[in-house]
Design a protein around this motif. Structure first.
Motif, PDB file in Angstrom:
ATOM      1  N   VAL A   1       0.880  -1.262  -0.076  1.00 34.77           N
ATOM      2  CA  VAL A   1      -0.402  -0.396  -0.057  1.00 34.77           C
ATOM      3  C   VAL A   1       0.846   1.241   0.064  1.00 34.77           C
ATOM      4  N   ILE A   2       1.979   1.400   1.370  1.00 35.06           N
ATOM      5  CA  ILE A   2       3.033   2.361   1.069  1.00 35.06           C
ATOM      6  C   ILE A   2       3.537   2.337  -0.863  1.00 35.06           C
ATOM      7  N   GLY A   3       3.903   1.442  -0.469  1.00 34.50           N
ATOM      8  CA  GLY A   3       5.201   1.826  -2.125  1.00 34.50           C
ATOM      9  C   GLY A   3       3.993   1.878  -3.587  1.00 34.50           C
ATOM     10  N   ARG A   4       2.610   1.908  -3.618  1.00 37.08           N
ATOM     11  CA  ARG A   4       2.032   2.107  -4.569  1.00 37.08           C
ATOM     12  C   ARG A   4       1.529   3.824  -3.934  1.00 37.08           C
ATOM     13  N   GLY A   5       1.686   4.298  -2.728  1.00 34.40           N
ATOM     14  CA  GLY A   5       1.424   6.073  -2.686  1.00 34.40           C
ATOM     15  C   GLY A   5       0.337   6.234  -1.490  1.00 34.40           C
ATOM     16  N   GLY A   6      -0.276   4.976  -0.507  1.00 33.44           N
ATOM     17  CA  GLY A   6      -0.812   4.989  -0.058  1.00 33.44           C
ATOM     18  C   GLY A   6      -0.981   5.702   1.039  1.00 33.44           C
ATOM     19  N   ASN A   7      -1.360   6.323   1.793  1.00 30.73           N
ATOM     20  CA  ASN A   7      -0.675   6.943   3.010  1.00 30.73           C
ATOM     21  C   ASN A   7      -0.436   6.529   4.287  1.00 30.73           C
ATOM     22  N   VAL A   8       0.668   6.514   4.586  1.00 28.48           N
ATOM     23  CA  VAL A   8       1.559   5.442   5.635  1.00 28.48           C
ATOM     24  C   VAL A   8       0.957   5.808   7.058  1.00 28.48           C
ATOM     25  N   ALA A   9       0.343   6.955   7.689  1.00 33.72           N
ATOM     26  CA  ALA A   9      -0.308   7.016   8.951  1.00 33.72           C
ATOM     27  C   ALA A   9      -1.739   6.296   8.752  1.00 33.72           C
ATOM     28  N   GLN A  10      -1.849   6.671   7.605  1.00 35.61           N
ATOM     29  CA  GLN A  10      -3.373   5.125   8.229  1.00 35.61           C
ATOM     30  C   GLN A  10      -2.776   3.917   7.699  1.00 35.61           C
ATOM     31  N   ALA A  11      -2.253   3.640   6.492  1.00 35.42           N
ATOM     32  CA  ALA A  11      -1.877   2.141   6.412  1.00 35.42           C
ATOM     33  C   ALA A  11      -1.150   1.773   7.593  1.00 35.42           C
ATOM     34  N   LEU A  12      -0.257   2.144   8.290  1.00 35.43           N
ATOM     35  CA  LEU A  12      -0.377   1.433   9.525  1.00 35.43           C
ATOM     36  C   LEU A  12      -1.262   1.607  10.538  1.00 35.43           C
ATOM     37  N   GLU A  13      -2.397   2.483  10.273  1.00 33.34           N
ATOM     38  CA  GLU A  13      -3.017   2.344  11.908  1.00 33.34           C
ATOM     39  C   GLU A  13      -4.035   1.116  11.257  1.00 33.34           C
ATOM     40  N   THR A  14      -4.424   0.749   9.989  1.00 29.86           N
ATOM     41  CA  THR A  14      -5.346  -0.600   9.367  1.00 29.86           C
ATOM     42  C   THR A  14      -4.662  -1.234   9.494  1.00 29.86           C
ATOM     43  N   ALA A  15      -2.918  -1.199  10.040  1.00 27.50           N
ATOM     44  CA  ALA A  15      -2.350  -2.969   9.757  1.00 27.50           C
ATOM     45  C   ALA A  15      -2.016  -3.055  11.460  1.00 27.50           C
ATOM     46  N   CYS A  16      -1.814  -1.940  12.246  1.00 26.84           N
ATOM     47  CA  CYS A  16      -2.275  -2.344  13.743  1.00 26.84           C
ATOM     48  C   CYS A  16      -3.554  -2.923  14.127  1.00 26.84           C
ATOM     49  N   GLN A  17      -4.706  -2.704  13.210  1.00 31.51           N
ATOM     50  CA  GLN A  17      -5.803  -3.624  14.050  1.00 31.51           C
ATOM     51  C   GLN A  17      -6.298  -4.487  13.325  1.00 31.51           C
ATOM     52  N   ALA A  18      -5.036  -5.004  12.605  1.00 34.55           N
ATOM     53  CA  ALA A  18      -5.932  -5.968  11.318  1.00 34.55           C
ATOM     54  C   ALA A  18      -4.335  -7.563  12.073  1.00 34.55           C
ATOM     55  N   LEU A  19      -3.406  -6.646  13.217  1.00 36.30           N
ATOM     56  CA  LEU A  19      -3.354  -7.603  14.251  1.00 36.30           C
ATOM     57  C   LEU A  19      -3.889  -7.696  14.923  1.00 36.30           C
ATOM     58  N   LEU A  20      -4.361  -6.635  15.820  1.00 37.98           N
ATOM     59  CA  LEU A  20      -5.464  -7.341  17.198  1.00 37.98           C
ATOM     60  C   LEU A  20      -6.390  -8.132  16.640  1.00 37.98           C
ATOM     61  N   VAL A  21      -6.907  -7.746  15.249  1.00 39.02           N
ATOM     62  CA  VAL A  21      -7.804  -8.415  15.158  1.00 39.02           C
ATOM     63  C   VAL A  21      -7.439  -9.799  15.069  1.00 39.02           C
ATOM     64  N   ALA A  22      -6.623 -10.417  14.517  1.00 36.54           N
ATOM     65  CA  ALA A  22      -6.451 -11.549  13.751  1.00 36.54           C
ATOM     66  C   ALA A  22      -5.910 -13.083  15.170  1.00 36.54           C
ATOM     67  N   GLY A  23      -5.546 -11.986  16.053  1.00 38.43           N
ATOM     68  CA  GLY A  23      -5.566 -12.235  17.826  1.00 38.43           C
ATOM     69  C   GLY A  23      -4.733 -11.715  18.488  1.00 38.43           C
ATOM     70  N   PHE A  24      -3.538 -11.258  18.205  1.00 41.46           N
ATOM     71  CA  PHE A  24      -2.338 -10.418  18.602  1.00 41.46           C
ATOM     72  C   PHE A  24      -2.439  -9.330  19.710  1.00 41.46           C
ATOM     73  N   ASP A  25      -1.500  -9.458  21.043  1.00 41.03           N
ATOM     74  CA  ASP A  25      -2.066  -9.234  22.165  1.00 41.03           C
ATOM     75  C   ASP A  25      -2.089  -7.818  22.340  1.00 41.03           C
ATOM     76  N   GLU A  26      -0.510  -7.166  21.681  1.00 40.28           N
ATOM     77  CA  GLU A  26      -0.537  -6.432  21.397  1.00 40.28           C
ATOM     78  C   GLU A  26       0.428  -5.746  21.413  1.00 40.28           C
ATOM     79  N   VAL A  27       0.755  -4.839  20.456  1.00 36.00           N
ATOM     80  CA  VAL A  27       2.000  -4.088  19.201  1.00 36.00           C
ATOM     81  C   VAL A  27       2.588  -2.726  19.567  1.00 36.00           C
ATOM     82  N   ASP A  28       3.583  -3.469  19.697  1.00 37.11           N
ATOM     83  CA  ASP A  28       5.198  -2.415  20.062  1.00 37.11           C
ATOM     84  C   ASP A  28       4.746  -1.102  19.536  1.00 37.11           C
ATOM     85  N   TYR A  29       5.673  -1.504  17.914  1.00 39.69           N
ATOM     86  CA  TYR A  29       5.495  -0.783  17.056  1.00 39.69           C
ATOM     87  C   TYR A  29       5.191  -0.936  15.527  1.00 39.69           C
ATOM     88  N   PHE A  30       4.539  -0.388  14.681  1.00 41.04           N
ATOM     89  CA  PHE A  30       3.955  -0.619  13.210  1.00 41.04           C
ATOM     90  C   PHE A  30       5.031   1.219  12.799  1.00 41.04           C
TER      91      PHE A  30
END
Length: 295
Positions: free
Chosen positions: A212-241
């Motif tokens: 997404v980022i490499g194709r010009g997507g908004n970085v902040a939004q892409a990172l926030e969406t990625a963090c949420q995807a990990l939490l929804v999948a079952g990860f307990d906590e995201v230290d950084y993305f």
């Protein structure tokens, strides 16, 4: 394969090798070997005349005593694996060979150690820089081989070698992954069955965000969406993305130059890390921040 535990014996051997004109390749490990480590060994064998593998669980790079206590210790099985690869030496130093009584020196690297794991694991990279320097000197390495999975560690070691005029050439090797895409790590042994089934999501979300980022997507939004995807999948906590520049690891808010995407997240009490390159954005049309659902 010789198993050596004392630096004096190792030094006698490396001096004789260098006098004979042989080069020395070294792979530094904390044991619990997996195919990622073995790929480093094979790279070393293709590059150097002699190969040393070290096993030393370094207490100074663990900021959490419980994490140190849980770290797998599998010297016998590791030695069996390495013997089958026909390496020259397995160096398993006694603690006093690395940190003798009254040891009081710490090597600290600024810049590339800031942020990412440097923020979440205080003192970790000081411990890494110190033990790596000791082991490179003790093994008299001409080449040493590191995987790109621990990319920040790789940059810290490169800085140490350059700044301290160590003779060793650092050779970076690609991350080795399981068939399902999970980056190989000794810590994966601590994942339970259910967590192991969830764990590959971290690599898929990482690659999707990088796309997404490499194709010009908004970085902040892409990172926030990625963090949420990990939490929804079952990860307990995201230290950084985070998106960082390559190689100086400066924090980036836009993909205006080559960089890497880094993630650290907790799953069933195990901290998993991964990273992937991100090319400078092409700004092709894309729905900003949209990351495909991991499958």
């Amino acid at each position: 394969m010789k198993i050596i535990r004392h630096k004096s014996e190792l030094r006698d051997l490396t001096i004789s090798w260098h006098r004979a004109g042989d080069t020395i390749g070294v792979v530094l490990t904390m044991g619990a070997l997996h195919d990622g480590h073995l790929s480093l060994v094979k790279n070393a064998q293709s590059r150097a005349d002699r190969v040393i593998v070290t096993i030393f669980v370094n207490p100074r790079q663990f900021n959490n005593p419980e994490d140190l206590a849980k770290y797998p210790k599998t010297e016998d099985s590791d030695a069996h694996i390495l013997e089958s690869l026909d390496i020259d030496v397995l160096y398993v130093p006694e603690p006093g060979e690395i940190y003798p009584a009254c040891f009081s020196t710490t090597i600290s690297v600024s810049g590339v150690s800031d942020g990412l794991c440097g923020s979440d694991r205080p003192g970790h990279f000081d411990g890494v820089a110190t033990v790596v320097t000791k082991l490179l000197l003790q093994t008299d390495a001409d080449y040493t081989f590191f995987g790109e999975k621990d990319f920040q560690q790789l940059q810290v070691v490169r800085r140490v070698v350059a700044d301290l005029d160590l003779k060793t050439e650092i050779v970076a090797c690609p991350t080795v992954r399981e068939d399902d895409g999970l980056a190989m790590s000794s810590r994966n042994l601590r994942l339970g069955t259910e967590a192991r089934e969830v764990s590959p999501v971290i690599g898929r979300v990482l690659e999707s965000a990088a796309n997404v980022i490499g194709r010009g997507g908004n970085v902040a939004q892409a990172l926030e969406t990625a963090c949420q995807a990990l939490l929804v999948a079952g990860f307990d906590e995201v230290d950084y993305f985070e998106l960082r520049s390559d190689p100086d690891l400066q924090l980036l808010m836009s993909a205006d130059r080559p960089g890497r995407l880094f993630v650290a997240a907790w799953l069933n009490g195990v901290r998993l890390i991964d990273n992937t390159p991100v090319k400078a954005a092409s700004h092709a049309p894309i729905e900003a921040g949209r990351i495909p659902e991991p499958v």
